[in-house]
Scaffold this motif. Structure first.
Motif, PDB file in Angstrom:
ATOM      1  N   LYS A  61       0.824  -1.210   0.000  1.00 14.10           N
ATOM      2  CA  LYS A  61       0.000   0.000   0.000  1.00 14.10           C
ATOM      3  C   LYS A  61       0.858   1.260   0.000  1.00 14.10           C
ATOM      4  N   ASN A  62       1.991   1.215   0.719  1.00 14.05           N
ATOM      5  CA  ASN A  62       2.869   2.379   0.815  1.00 14.05           C
ATOM      6  C   ASN A  62       3.802   2.530  -0.382  1.00 14.05           C
ATOM      7  N   LEU A  63       4.229   1.419  -0.962  1.00  7.97           N
ATOM      8  CA  LEU A  63       5.245   1.466  -2.015  1.00  7.97           C
ATOM      9  C   LEU A  63       4.698   1.171  -3.407  1.00  7.97           C
ATOM     10  N   GLY A  64       3.411   0.841  -3.474  1.00  9.43           N
ATOM     11  CA  GLY A  64       2.857   0.439  -4.758  1.00  9.43           C
ATOM     12  C   GLY A  64       1.583   1.169  -5.112  1.00  9.43           C
ATOM     13  N   ASP A  65       1.024   0.728  -6.215  1.00  6.91           N
ATOM     14  CA  ASP A  65      -0.233   1.273  -6.718  1.00  6.91           C
ATOM     15  C   ASP A  65      -1.231   0.132  -6.876  1.00  6.91           C
ATOM     16  N   LEU A  66      -2.475   0.401  -6.547  1.00 10.53           N
ATOM     17  CA  LEU A  66      -3.549  -0.572  -6.711  1.00 10.53           C
ATOM     18  C   LEU A  66      -3.829  -0.725  -8.200  1.00 10.53           C
ATOM     19  N   VAL A  67      -3.701  -1.951  -8.722  1.00  5.61           N
ATOM     20  CA  VAL A  67      -3.928  -2.181 -10.152  1.00  5.61           C
ATOM     21  C   VAL A  67      -5.200  -2.979 -10.409  1.00  5.61           C
ATOM     22  N   ASP A  68      -5.718  -3.639  -9.389  1.00  4.27           N
ATOM     23  CA  ASP A  68      -6.960  -4.399  -9.535  1.00  4.27           C
ATOM     24  C   ASP A  68      -7.735  -4.293  -8.229  1.00  4.27           C
ATOM     25  N   GLU A  69      -8.729  -3.402  -8.229  1.00  4.96           N
ATOM     26  CA  GLU A  69      -9.478  -3.136  -6.998  1.00  4.96           C
ATOM     27  C   GLU A  69     -10.286  -4.351  -6.547  1.00  4.96           C
ATOM     28  N   LYS A  70     -10.822  -5.102  -7.496  1.00  5.65           N
ATOM     29  CA  LYS A  70     -11.632  -6.267  -7.164  1.00  5.65           C
ATOM     30  C   LYS A  70     -10.807  -7.325  -6.419  1.00  5.65           C
ATOM     31  N   GLU A  71      -9.596  -7.583  -6.896  1.00  7.18           N
ATOM     32  CA  GLU A  71      -8.724  -8.582  -6.283  1.00  7.18           C
ATOM     33  C   GLU A  71      -7.719  -7.975  -5.307  1.00  7.18           C
ATOM     34  N   MET A  72      -7.798  -6.655  -5.116  1.00  7.37           N
ATOM     35  CA  MET A  72      -6.873  -5.937  -4.220  1.00  7.37           C
ATOM     36  C   MET A  72      -5.418  -6.272  -4.559  1.00  7.37           C
ATOM     37  N   ARG A  73      -5.097  -6.163  -5.839  1.00  6.12           N
ATOM     38  CA  ARG A  73      -3.754  -6.465  -6.323  1.00  6.12           C
ATOM     39  C   ARG A  73      -2.978  -5.171  -6.544  1.00  6.12           C
ATOM     40  N   TYR A  74      -1.762  -5.177  -6.042  1.00  3.11           N
ATOM     41  CA  TYR A  74      -0.894  -4.006  -6.130  1.00  3.11           C
ATOM     42  C   TYR A  74       0.337  -4.316  -6.980  1.00  3.11           C
ATOM     43  N   THR A  75       0.924  -3.264  -7.521  1.00  5.75           N
ATOM     44  CA  THR A  75       2.215  -3.349  -8.194  1.00  5.75           C
ATOM     45  C   THR A  75       3.135  -2.331  -7.541  1.00  5.75           C
ATOM     46  N   VAL A  76       4.336  -2.764  -7.211  1.00  6.64           N
ATOM     47  CA  VAL A  76       5.309  -1.867  -6.590  1.00  6.64           C
ATOM     48  C   VAL A  76       5.784  -0.867  -7.642  1.00  6.64           C
ATOM     49  N   ARG A  77       5.784   0.407  -7.240  1.00  3.04           N
ATOM     50  CA  ARG A  77       6.270   1.443  -8.151  1.00  3.04           C
ATOM     51  C   ARG A  77       7.770   1.235  -8.404  1.00  3.04           C
ATOM     52  N   PRO A  78       8.215   1.456  -9.655  1.00  3.38           N
ATOM     53  CA  PRO A  78       9.624   1.209 -10.006  1.00  3.38           C
ATOM     54  C   PRO A  78      10.629   1.896  -9.078  1.00  3.38           C
ATOM     55  N   GLU A  79      10.315   3.111  -8.650  1.00  2.00           N
ATOM     56  CA  GLU A  79      11.258   3.828  -7.776  1.00  2.00           C
ATOM     57  C   GLU A  79      11.326   3.225  -6.370  1.00  2.00           C
ATOM     58  N   ASN A  80      10.405   2.327  -6.047  1.00  2.00           N
ATOM     59  CA  ASN A  80      10.379   1.722  -4.710  1.00  2.00           C
ATOM     60  C   ASN A  80      10.805   0.252  -4.687  1.00  2.00           C
ATOM     61  N   ILE A  81      11.225  -0.269  -5.831  1.00  2.00           N
ATOM     62  CA  ILE A  81      11.559  -1.705  -5.897  1.00  2.00           C
ATOM     63  C   ILE A  81      12.720  -2.053  -4.962  1.00  2.00           C
ATOM     64  N   GLU A  82      13.723  -1.214  -4.904  1.00  4.82           N
ATOM     65  CA  GLU A  82      14.864  -1.510  -4.023  1.00  4.82           C
ATOM     66  C   GLU A  82      14.424  -1.563  -2.560  1.00  4.82           C
ATOM     67  N   GLU A  83      13.616  -0.603  -2.145  1.00  3.12           N
ATOM     68  CA  GLU A  83      13.115  -0.578  -0.773  1.00  3.12           C
ATOM     69  C   GLU A  83      12.217  -1.806  -0.507  1.00  3.12           C
ATOM     70  N   TRP A  84      11.388  -2.171  -1.491  1.00  2.11           N
ATOM     71  CA  TRP A  84      10.526  -3.348  -1.380  1.00  2.11           C
ATOM     72  C   TRP A  84      11.361  -4.614  -1.179  1.00  2.11           C
ATOM     73  N   ASN A  85      12.358  -4.797  -2.056  1.00  2.00           N
ATOM     74  CA  ASN A  85      13.211  -5.988  -1.967  1.00  2.00           C
ATOM     75  C   ASN A  85      13.940  -6.060  -0.630  1.00  2.00           C
ATOM     76  N   LYS A  86      14.429  -4.930  -0.180  1.00  2.00           N
ATOM     77  CA  LYS A  86      15.129  -4.882   1.104  1.00  2.00           C
ATOM     78  C   LYS A  86      14.178  -5.252   2.250  1.00  2.00           C
ATOM     79  N   GLY A  87      12.963  -4.715   2.223  1.00  2.00           N
ATOM     80  CA  GLY A  87      11.992  -5.009   3.270  1.00  2.00           C
ATOM     81  C   GLY A  87      11.600  -6.480   3.302  1.00  2.00           C
ATOM     82  N   ILE A  88      11.339  -7.061   2.132  1.00  2.00           N
ATOM     83  CA  ILE A  88      10.970  -8.480   2.051  1.00  2.00           C
ATOM     84  C   ILE A  88      12.133  -9.350   2.517  1.00  2.00           C
ATOM     85  N   THR A  89      13.331  -9.042   2.071  1.00  7.60           N
ATOM     86  CA  THR A  89      14.505  -9.814   2.480  1.00  7.60           C
ATOM     87  C   THR A  89      14.701  -9.756   3.990  1.00  7.60           C
TER      88      THR A  89
END
Length: 130
Positions: A61-89
């Motif tokens: 929710k903080n690092l991505g954009d909602l791409v499918d409201e029905k399925e509540m599916r998000y995509t991480v914004r390109p500028e946040n991929i490094e932060e996303w990967n670091k957080g998941i790791t």
């Protein structure tokens, strides 16, 4: 009995291996200890997966954009991929304490046929001593 500290990622990797152990038959004492261990691992996995998924969803929710409201599916914004990967790791590297468990002795599961990958995944909870 001992306390075992393992990473969340190791717990997740063990799931398939536990299925193999659950299908095998052992002498009563070995079955008992494996059952107790599997029960603790399952409880720890469920607890930490709930936390992991909640944190992951907050990150999306903080690092991505909602791409499918029905399925509540998000995509991480390109500028946040490094932060996303670091957080998941970091979350996957979090330790989980399995308190008061008995490791599985290799000689007690000697009679079953398992893939090498199964034993490698189970390594943190195996005891090589006779």
């Amino acid at each position: 009995m001992t306390d075992i500290s393992i990473k969340i990622s190791e717990l997740l990797e063990m799931n398939e291996s536990f299925v193999a152990l659950e299908k095998a038959t052992f002498p009563a004492k070995t079955s008992y200890w494996i059952g107790k261990l599997l029960s603790k691992v399952t409880a720890a996995t469920n607890e930490h997966l709930k936390i992991f998924n909640n944190t992951r969803n907050d990150m999306l929710k903080n690092l991505g954009d909602l791409v499918d409201e029905k399925e509540m599916r998000y995509t991480v914004r390109p500028e946040n991929i490094e932060e996303w990967n670091k957080g998941i790791t970091n979350m996957l590297d979090d330790p989980v304490l399995l308190a008061g468990v008995m490791k599985i002795k290799l000689n007690e599961i000697e009679g079953i046929e398992v893939k090498p990958s199964t034993l490698i995944a189970l390594d943190p909870i195996l005891d090589e001593e006779e």
